[in-house]
Scaffold this active site. Structure first.
Site, PDB file in Angstrom:
ATOM      1  N   GLU A  48      20.263  10.944  87.648  1.00 50.28           N
ATOM      2  CA  GLU A  48      19.430  11.233  88.822  1.00 50.28           C
ATOM      3  C   GLU A  48      18.082  11.803  88.339  1.00 50.28           C
ATOM      4  O   GLU A  48      18.044  12.559  87.356  1.00 50.28           O
ATOM      5  CB  GLU A  48      20.150  12.295  89.666  1.00 50.28           C
ATOM      6  CG  GLU A  48      19.382  12.830  90.854  1.00 50.28           C
ATOM      7  CD  GLU A  48      20.064  14.068  91.474  1.00 50.28           C
ATOM      8  OE1 GLU A  48      20.509  14.957  90.721  1.00 50.28           O
ATOM      9  OE2 GLU A  48      20.132  14.137  92.708  1.00 50.28           O
ATOM     10  N   ASN A 108      14.875  11.285  97.172  1.00 45.74           N
ATOM     11  CA  ASN A 108      15.575  11.295  95.886  1.00 45.74           C
ATOM     12  C   ASN A 108      16.291   9.945  95.828  1.00 45.74           C
ATOM     13  O   ASN A 108      17.266   9.719  96.556  1.00 45.74           O
ATOM     14  CB  ASN A 108      16.549  12.481  95.866  1.00 45.74           C
ATOM     15  CG  ASN A 108      17.226  12.658  94.530  1.00 45.74           C
ATOM     16  OD1 ASN A 108      17.267  11.745  93.718  1.00 45.74           O
ATOM     17  ND2 ASN A 108      17.784  13.837  94.317  1.00 45.74           N
ATOM     18  N   LYS A 125      19.081   9.325  98.533  1.00 47.31           N
ATOM     19  CA  LYS A 125      20.159  10.324  98.581  1.00 47.31           C
ATOM     20  C   LYS A 125      20.341  10.930  99.975  1.00 47.31           C
ATOM     21  O   LYS A 125      19.369  11.385 100.596  1.00 47.31           O
ATOM     22  CB  LYS A 125      19.852  11.424  97.560  1.00 47.31           C
ATOM     23  CG  LYS A 125      20.953  12.448  97.383  1.00 47.31           C
ATOM     24  CD  LYS A 125      20.591  13.395  96.238  1.00 47.31           C
ATOM     25  CE  LYS A 125      21.627  14.460  95.980  1.00 47.31           C
ATOM     26  NZ  LYS A 125      21.255  15.339  94.857  1.00 47.31           N
ATOM     27  N   GLU A 144      16.244  21.102  96.676  1.00 48.60           N
ATOM     28  CA  GLU A 144      16.264  19.693  97.118  1.00 48.60           C
ATOM     29  C   GLU A 144      15.978  19.573  98.609  1.00 48.60           C
ATOM     30  O   GLU A 144      15.368  18.606  99.054  1.00 48.60           O
ATOM     31  CB  GLU A 144      17.614  19.053  96.781  1.00 48.60           C
ATOM     32  CG  GLU A 144      17.766  18.767  95.308  1.00 48.60           C
ATOM     33  CD  GLU A 144      18.926  17.849  95.014  1.00 48.60           C
ATOM     34  OE1 GLU A 144      18.944  16.714  95.518  1.00 48.60           O
ATOM     35  OE2 GLU A 144      19.833  18.278  94.276  1.00 48.60           O
ATOM     36  N   CYS A 170      24.372  12.171  92.642  1.00 48.75           N
ATOM     37  CA  CYS A 170      24.786  13.538  92.352  1.00 48.75           C
ATOM     38  C   CYS A 170      25.729  14.142  93.383  1.00 48.75           C
ATOM     39  O   CYS A 170      26.907  13.866  93.399  1.00 48.75           O
ATOM     40  CB  CYS A 170      23.568  14.421  92.128  1.00 48.75           C
ATOM     41  SG  CYS A 170      24.060  15.963  91.315  1.00 48.75           S
ATOM     42  N   ASN A 195      22.406  15.646  88.281  1.00 50.92           N
ATOM     43  CA  ASN A 195      21.887  16.836  87.583  1.00 50.92           C
ATOM     44  C   ASN A 195      22.735  17.982  88.097  1.00 50.92           C
ATOM     45  O   ASN A 195      22.588  18.376  89.262  1.00 50.92           O
ATOM     46  CB  ASN A 195      20.444  17.152  87.999  1.00 50.92           C
ATOM     47  CG  ASN A 195      19.422  16.239  87.374  1.00 50.92           C
ATOM     48  OD1 ASN A 195      18.906  16.518  86.303  1.00 50.92           O
ATOM     49  ND2 ASN A 195      19.107  15.152  88.064  1.00 50.92           N
TER      50      ASN A 195
HETATM   51  N1  CDV Z   1      21.535  17.519  92.018  1.00 54.32           N
HETATM   52  C1  CDV Z   1      22.644  17.848  92.709  1.00 54.32           C
HETATM   53  O1  CDV Z   1      22.919  17.279  93.757  1.00 54.32           O
HETATM   54  N2  CDV Z   1      23.400  18.871  92.196  1.00 54.32           N
HETATM   55  C2  CDV Z   1      24.551  19.375  92.909  1.00 54.32           C
HETATM   56  C3  CDV Z   1      24.702  20.866  92.817  1.00 54.32           C
HETATM   57  C4  CDV Z   1      24.965  21.367  91.465  1.00 54.32           C
HETATM   58  C5  CDV Z   1      23.622  21.617  93.478  1.00 54.32           C
HETATM   59  C6  CDV Z   1      25.861  18.754  92.462  1.00 54.32           C
HETATM   60  O2  CDV Z   1      26.697  18.524  93.338  1.00 54.32           O
HETATM   61  O3  CDV Z   1      26.095  18.547  91.264  1.00 54.32           O
END
Ligand code: CDV
Length: 316
Positions: A48, A108, A125, A144, A170, A195
């Site tokens: 991501e 995103n 996203k 985010e 993610c 991430n």
């Molecule tokens: N980038 C993400 O979406 N991270 C989320 C958390 C760690 C905030 C995750 O679900 O990994």
């Protein structure tokens, strides 16, 4: 028994620092794509927001600074080498990046690119974690909800390289609805980049459960939907923040068939049998035979937890 094998790679990226330029990152990704091709990859999954450090950890007021983390075109002069290398090698790829549209929207985003270098799918996203307020007392934030809008493209499944492929990003991987929406459209592969920082404001977990909940999520999504899931993460430290790594490929049996062994840049390869999903689709997860959507309306009707529903003779 028939066998349709496919070379699937998740490419873990061991941290992008704030001072790393787009051109440097792209060169690094190109070199990882070449290594993946040498291992037999047909398709490479990158993380991501791969092209920069994870900007959501910083509070910025200035829109010009914010927009400097976003891509206004894809491919661009800086990202073109990825597309050219894909076409040269005959390798498809998935890439996560921050997208600024011509009418000013910030998403995103991930794209799917086929083995000729053509964009064949896009996802924006939907499950955005974190907060939008300035928690300036924290060394690192998770903004985010400040920087991105909720994706407007739904959960699409795209024909690419002869396969039906769905995408997620993610935090989406923790939500069962995502995999079900994709598998109901016949997805064979679900690709996702992530991430996952070790420290997230308001989200306390033992370090070992961070990795466990990541792997559990992709395994459960794969098994309960009879799909292959390929998850590529950033890892190691970015600007002093540790990211969990653990890039992996999960099979329709729910098993991890390949997983990163390091926190560094790493190509994780599996030669997968796409027909392996069929026995699960014909038996325990034969959706047409066994799903009962007439009893699932609460999933659409409610967002948060509420009171128990009435059951004849109870809860009236
Ligand atoms: N980038 C993400 O979406 N991270 C989320 C958390 C760690 C905030 C995750 O679900 O990994």
């Amino acid at each position: 028994m028939s066998k349709r094998t496919f070379g699937l790679c998740v490419v873990q990226v061991g941290g992008i620092q704030p001072e790393d330029s787009r051109a440097e990152v792209v060169q690094r990704l190109v070199s990882l794509m070449r290594s993946a091709h040498a291992r037999g990859a047909d398709l490479v999954v990158f993380p991501e927001l791969t092209l920069t450090t994870f900007m959501s950890r910083y509070w910025f007021d200035d829109q010009e600074t914010i927009d400097s983390y976003f891509e206004t075109e894809m491919p661009s002069a800086e990202t073109a080498p990825l597309f050219e290398t894909a076409a040269e090698l005959g390798v498809g790829f998935y890439l996560g990046y921050a997208e600024l549209t011509s009418d000013g929207h910030h998403y995103n985003t991930s794209i799917l690119v086929d083995d000729t270098g053509r964009i064949t799918g896009k996802y924006r996203k939907i499950h955005l974690p974190g907060h939008s307020d300035n928690k300036s007392e924290l060394a690192y934030q998770h903004l985010e909800k400040k920087y991105f809008e909720v994706g407007d493209l739904g959960f699409g499944v795209f024909e690419s390289q002869g396969l039906k492929i769905g995408m997620a990003l993610c935090n989406d991987r923790r939500w069962p609805e995502v995999y079900r929406a994709l598998s109901l459209q016949g997805a064979e592969l679900v690709l996702l980049g992530y991430n996952t920082p070790m420290d997230v404001p308001g989200w306390q977990e033992e370090p070992h459960t961070k990795m466990e909940s990541h792997l559990l999520s992709i395994r459960a999504g794969a098994y309960q939907n009879a799909v292959w899931v390929a998850a590529a993460g950033k890892s190691n430290t970015e600007d002093g923040v540790y990211m969990i790594g653990g890039s992996a490929i999960a099979s329709p049996s729910g098993e991890i068939v390949a997983r990163a062994q390091s926190d560094e840049d790493e190509v994780v390869f599996a030669s997968i049998d796409l027909d392996y999903a069929q026995s699960f689709r014909d038996s325990v997860f034969d959706f047409s035979a066994h799903r009962r959507p007439e009893h699932y309306s609460i999933i659409i009707d409610r967002i948060g937890r509420g009171e128990p529903l009435p059951v004849p003779g109870f809860n009236s």
